[in-house]
Design a protein around this motif. Structure first.
Motif, PDB file in Angstrom:
ATOM      1  N   UNK A   1      19.349 -15.957  15.009  1.00  0.00           N
ATOM      2  CA  UNK A   1      19.947 -16.474  16.131  1.00  0.00           C
ATOM      3  C   UNK A   1      20.040 -18.034  16.033  1.00  0.00           C
ATOM      4  N   UNK A   2      19.136 -18.752  15.267  1.00  0.00           N
ATOM      5  CA  UNK A   2      18.893 -20.277  15.213  1.00  0.00           C
ATOM      6  C   UNK A   2      19.610 -20.746  14.063  1.00  0.00           C
ATOM      7  N   UNK A   3      20.642 -19.945  13.442  1.00  0.00           N
ATOM      8  CA  UNK A   3      21.562 -20.679  12.394  1.00  0.00           C
ATOM      9  C   UNK A   3      22.317 -21.775  12.928  1.00  0.00           C
ATOM     10  N   UNK A   4      22.453 -22.824  12.101  1.00  0.00           N
ATOM     11  CA  UNK A   4      23.255 -23.892  12.463  1.00  0.00           C
ATOM     12  C   UNK A   4      24.693 -23.299  12.355  1.00  0.00           C
ATOM     13  N   UNK A   5      25.083 -22.707  11.402  1.00  0.00           N
ATOM     14  CA  UNK A   5      26.343 -21.940  11.325  1.00  0.00           C
ATOM     15  C   UNK A   5      26.250 -20.441  11.017  1.00  0.00           C
ATOM     16  N   UNK A   6      26.841 -19.745  12.011  1.00  0.00           N
ATOM     17  CA  UNK A   6      26.683 -18.527  11.874  1.00  0.00           C
ATOM     18  C   UNK A   6      27.424 -17.491  10.835  1.00  0.00           C
ATOM     19  N   UNK A   7      27.162 -16.218  10.685  1.00  0.00           N
ATOM     20  CA  UNK A   7      27.792 -15.441   9.430  1.00  0.00           C
ATOM     21  C   UNK A   7      29.146 -15.660   9.518  1.00  0.00           C
ATOM     22  N   UNK A   8      29.697 -15.313  10.934  1.00  0.00           N
ATOM     23  CA  UNK A   8      31.221 -15.512  11.095  1.00  0.00           C
ATOM     24  C   UNK A   8      31.788 -16.678  10.400  1.00  0.00           C
ATOM     25  N   UNK A   9      31.253 -17.923  11.083  1.00  0.00           N
ATOM     26  CA  UNK A   9      31.685 -19.227  10.530  1.00  0.00           C
ATOM     27  C   UNK A   9      31.575 -19.460   8.899  1.00  0.00           C
ATOM     28  N   UNK A  10      30.290 -18.792   8.328  1.00  0.00           N
ATOM     29  CA  UNK A  10      30.113 -19.117   7.128  1.00  0.00           C
ATOM     30  C   UNK A  10      31.254 -18.487   6.149  1.00  0.00           C
ATOM     31  N   UNK A  11      31.284 -17.087   6.507  1.00  0.00           N
ATOM     32  CA  UNK A  11      32.226 -16.392   5.464  1.00  0.00           C
ATOM     33  C   UNK A  11      33.727 -16.697   5.716  1.00  0.00           C
ATOM     34  N   UNK A  12      33.925 -16.911   6.969  1.00  0.00           N
ATOM     35  CA  UNK A  12      35.507 -17.597   7.176  1.00  0.00           C
ATOM     36  C   UNK A  12      35.648 -18.706   6.489  1.00  0.00           C
TER      37      UNK A  12
END
Length: 294
Positions: free
Chosen positions: A230-241
């Motif tokens: 939950x402490x990601x700067x960029x979350x999985x949705x943002x990364x994959x997109x």
């Protein structure tokens, strides 16, 4: 569901854990057809077949192989492309990178991407070939791996989960001198056996999205890293997109999402791995990935 590649003697098979993880149920026997690899399974398995596996997972009458009697392998042996890596995706790791690795490394305005070559991904219990002749500063990086489930380009953030098959634990093993001596990080990340993954691929249906899981690493039983995705700067949705914008992702592609602080490079004094060390990377919902340094 937890998908597994495993060996009985010299024969490789694909399976799933039963609910208690005491037995591995062979997928070919359940579905009545063979898959040539985990990537082939990810590409071809249908929703009806996934449903059947889910039902069998909880069926106590179905007998499989006892877990203690088989060798667990990396879920994906050979990726179809280089592994997509996200750099400095936890703020605390960004800060230790600036302080201990590259004082000129500025705070990135956008997500940092690079790639990692893996001619073969090692798995649980396998040995990391340390190559101390090339670099004695051998480091660990526990990461959440995202395994892509179907081909996609320009994937909207709100539809990213549709393109994911599941998640695994990844150790992004790094040779720090090599990493720092080149403008790019590719060589220091890509020596043979420097990608470890497993012990399973946890199907995406087993975790709520966005994914928030604890992530930890240990060396010889000493905890080194502990954080939460939950402490990601960029979350999985943002990364994959973002990475799929203009770049096609395919079933079986692996995206690793960054490591938290506590790597050997960032400790005082620095603690790099030595031959004989045992390194464990852990995400409790997925499992423990243990390797020995050789």
């Amino acid at each position: 569901m937890k998908f597994i590649r495993f060996q009985i003697g010299e024969v490789e098979k694909l399976g799933i854990f039963n609910k208690t993880e005491t037995e591995i149920l062979e997928i070919a026997k359940i579905l009545g057809r063979e898959f040539t690899s985990m990537i082939n399974l990810i590409e071809e398995i249908t929703e009806e077949e996934l449903k059947k596996l889910k039902e069998t997972e909880s069926n106590k009458k179905y007998k499989g192989y006892y877990t203690k009697e088989v060798k667990l392998c990396s879920p994906i042996k050979k990726p179809i492309h280089d592994i997509v890596c996200v750099g400095v995706n936890y703020r605390d790791h960004l800060e230790e990178t600036q302080k201990n690795f590259d004082k000129n490394f500025s705070v990135p305005q956008k997500t940092v991407y690079f790639s990692k070559r893996a001619i073969e991904i090692i798995g649980p219990g396998d040995t990391v070939k340390s190559r101390m002749d090339l670099d004695e500063k051998l480091d660990y990086e526990v990461e959440l791996a995202v395994v892509i489930g179907k081909r996609g380009t320009d994937i909207p953030k709100e539809k990213v989960e549709e393109y994911i098959f599941g998640y695994s634990v990844f150790n992004d093993i790094s040779a720090r001198e090599l990493q720092g001596s080149h403008v790019q990080w590719y060589r220091g990340k890509s020596l043979d056996s420097f990608s470890s993954m497993g012990p399973v691929i946890l199907h995406k249906s087993s975790l709520p999205f966005p994914v928030e899981v604890d992530i930890r690493s240990y060396v010889n039983g000493e905890i080194r890293q502990t954080s939460n995705t939950k402490l990601f700067l960029s979350n999985i949705g943002e990364i994959i997109s973002e990475i799929s914008s203009g770049i096609t992702l395919e079933a079986g592609d692996i995206v690793i999402t960054g490591t938290p602080s506590g790597v050997g490079l960032g400790l005082k004094p620095q603690k790099f791995m030595k031959k004989g060390d045992i390194v464990v990377c852990e995400i409790p919902e997925i499992g423990r990935l243990e390797n020995i340094i050789g």
